[in-house]
Design a protein around this motif. Structure first.
Motif, PDB file in Angstrom:
ATOM      1  N   ARG A 112       0.822  -1.100  -0.138  1.00 44.74           N
ATOM      2  CA  ARG A 112       0.006  -0.035   0.061  1.00 44.74           C
ATOM      3  C   ARG A 112       0.684   1.237  -0.129  1.00 44.74           C
ATOM      4  O   ARG A 112       0.390   2.331  -0.121  1.00 44.74           O
ATOM      5  N   GLY A 113       2.154   1.176   0.058  1.00 43.87           N
ATOM      6  CA  GLY A 113       3.057   2.336   0.082  1.00 43.87           C
ATOM      7  C   GLY A 113       3.577   2.759   1.581  1.00 43.87           C
ATOM      8  O   GLY A 113       4.220   3.929   1.575  1.00 43.87           O
ATOM      9  N   ARG A 114       3.023   2.189   2.493  1.00 46.61           N
ATOM     10  CA  ARG A 114       3.415   2.553   3.850  1.00 46.61           C
ATOM     11  C   ARG A 114       4.818   2.225   4.044  1.00 46.61           C
ATOM     12  O   ARG A 114       5.188   0.927   3.727  1.00 46.61           O
ATOM     13  N   GLU A 115       5.658   2.908   4.847  1.00 48.23           N
ATOM     14  CA  GLU A 115       7.056   2.718   4.763  1.00 48.23           C
ATOM     15  C   GLU A 115       7.339   2.570   6.630  1.00 48.23           C
ATOM     16  O   GLU A 115       6.933   3.113   7.284  1.00 48.23           O
ATOM     17  N   TYR A 116       8.052   1.565   6.721  1.00 53.34           N
ATOM     18  CA  TYR A 116       8.495   1.151   7.986  1.00 53.34           C
ATOM     19  C   TYR A 116      10.014   1.165   8.154  1.00 53.34           C
ATOM     20  O   TYR A 116      10.754   0.884   7.075  1.00 53.34           O
ATOM     21  N   SER A 117      10.495   1.472   9.159  1.00 49.38           N
ATOM     22  CA  SER A 117      12.109   1.405   9.449  1.00 49.38           C
ATOM     23  C   SER A 117      12.375   1.515  10.882  1.00 49.38           C
ATOM     24  O   SER A 117      11.709   1.628  11.781  1.00 49.38           O
ATOM     25  N   MET A 118      13.645   0.553  11.045  1.00 50.94           N
ATOM     26  CA  MET A 118      13.823   0.516  12.446  1.00 50.94           C
ATOM     27  C   MET A 118      15.488   0.233  12.459  1.00 50.94           C
ATOM     28  O   MET A 118      16.134  -0.027  11.124  1.00 50.94           O
ATOM     29  N   THR A 119      16.179   0.438  13.309  1.00 49.07           N
ATOM     30  CA  THR A 119      17.612   0.362  13.734  1.00 49.07           C
ATOM     31  C   THR A 119      18.094  -0.391  14.728  1.00 49.07           C
ATOM     32  O   THR A 119      17.539  -0.309  15.799  1.00 49.07           O
ATOM     33  N   ALA A 120      18.919  -1.588  14.494  1.00 44.19           N
ATOM     34  CA  ALA A 120      19.086  -2.319  15.672  1.00 44.19           C
ATOM     35  C   ALA A 120      20.805  -2.466  15.565  1.00 44.19           C
ATOM     36  O   ALA A 120      21.467  -2.568  14.785  1.00 44.19           O
ATOM     37  N   PHE A 121      20.926  -2.349  17.093  1.00 45.21           N
ATOM     38  CA  PHE A 121      22.628  -2.304  17.568  1.00 45.21           C
ATOM     39  C   PHE A 121      22.955  -3.720  18.168  1.00 45.21           C
ATOM     40  O   PHE A 121      22.106  -4.064  19.054  1.00 45.21           O
ATOM     41  N   PRO A 122      24.071  -4.254  17.781  1.00 47.25           N
ATOM     42  CA  PRO A 122      24.489  -5.348  18.321  1.00 47.25           C
ATOM     43  C   PRO A 122      25.340  -5.081  19.733  1.00 47.25           C
ATOM     44  O   PRO A 122      25.843  -3.910  20.132  1.00 47.25           O
TER      45      PRO A 122
END
Length: 158
Positions: free
Chosen positions: A140-150
């Motif tokens: 549908r064009g919705r954007e998701y983002s996330m950042t993960a750190f080790p």
């Protein structure tokens, strides 16, 4: 002839109106009608709202995906992006996140087929300064983002 037929009818039949509905019949028909309408409105509501949500990522699905990939990135000893795939190394296991049609799947040691996200149109993994950034766009064009750190420092990435 009409007189003869009317004489053969019993006396109580003269008072009954056989061609019209009675009040009881009307109440029964109305109760059946209202019962049908009562059950049809939720069905139409489910059908109409289901079409809108089929192509979009559910919020719960994204939260589960985010928490799972963050946990695996935290516990991994190495991460790399090779031809659009995120490859995490953890002890003796190699975990891959890759595209499979409109889905994003997870594989362990190049075996298995676990669907992690559905209805994905685009995704990208980027390694930035000892962190992994995930960017996903649904159908549908919705954007998701996330950042993960080790937890473990992977060192410098070329």
């Amino acid at each position: 002839m009409k007189k003869i037929l009317s004489c053969l009818k019993p006396k109580y039949a003269v008072y009954w109106n056989e061609e019209a509905f009675t009040l009881i019949e009307a109440l029964i028909a109305f109760s059946i009608f209202t019962t049908i309408i009562f059950f049809m409105t939720p069905i139409f509501q489910i059908i109409l709202t289901n079409k809108d949500t089929e192509a979009s990522l559910q919020a719960m699905e994204w939260e589960v995906f985010s928490s799972q990939i963050k946990k695996e990135i935290r516990l991994s000893t190495r991460a790399e992006v090779v031809s659009g795939r995120l490859i995490l190394t953890k002890d003796i296991e190699t975990i891959q996140y890759e595209r499979y049609g409109t889905n994003l799947r997870r594989r362990v040691n190049s075996t298995g087929h676990e669907i992690i996200l559905q209805n994905v149109s685009q995704f990208s993994f980027t390694i930035l300064n000892n962190a992994v950034k995930v960017f996903v766009t649904d159908l549908r064009g919705r954007e998701y983002s996330m950042t993960a750190f080790p937890i473990v420092n992977w060192g410098t990435v070329p």
